[in-house]
Design a protein around this motif. Sequence first.
Motif: not given
Length: 184
Positions: A109-136
């Motif tokens: 609660g120290a920063d505004k933004g989406k309501k994240e969970t451990i699972k959503s952070v894990y999914n974001l980390l996986k998505w970010t790798d895809t972004f870096q390796n494919k989307n870029l």
Amino acid sequence: MKIHIIGCSGSGKTYFAEKLSKKYNTPHFDLDDIQWYNNASEYGVKMPIEIREKRLKEILSHNSWIIEGVYYSWVQQSFEDADIIYILDMPKYLYISRILKRSIKRMLGADKGKKETIKSVYNLLKWTDTFQNKNLKEIRSILEKYSDKVVWISSKKRIEENFGIKMDSIFLLSIFAVLNCIEI
């Protein structure tokens, strides 16, 4: 001045945009704010496309702007209108540490933004790798026609030296030790 900043989650887009906004006295717009309902009761609720398109059009109607986000398929007009396009292609250790730091702050609660969970952070980390390796690669292809106004930045040192903007320090290395011990 019209600036578009694109990069993966944790690349420093928002921080860089805020600093440029102050430096050039230009409004800064985060594309997440028109892609997602950040105040939704659950994580991952998207804005209706009509609202998103209307909001983007409103932003682009300004005489000057700084737009930042990971999106590229629905922001073609901003690429066209931009005076300069910065692509932040940061090292993996840097964007992972920033994602973890931001997520922990949001969960506490120290920063505004989406309501994240451990699972959503894990999914974001996986998505970010895809972004870096494919989307870029796809982004590079899309932006070829704007090569005269595209600047690739692959280190925070380059931002600090070229813009006089001090980027955040690397998050605690102990987080990586913890991650190596946890299976999600």
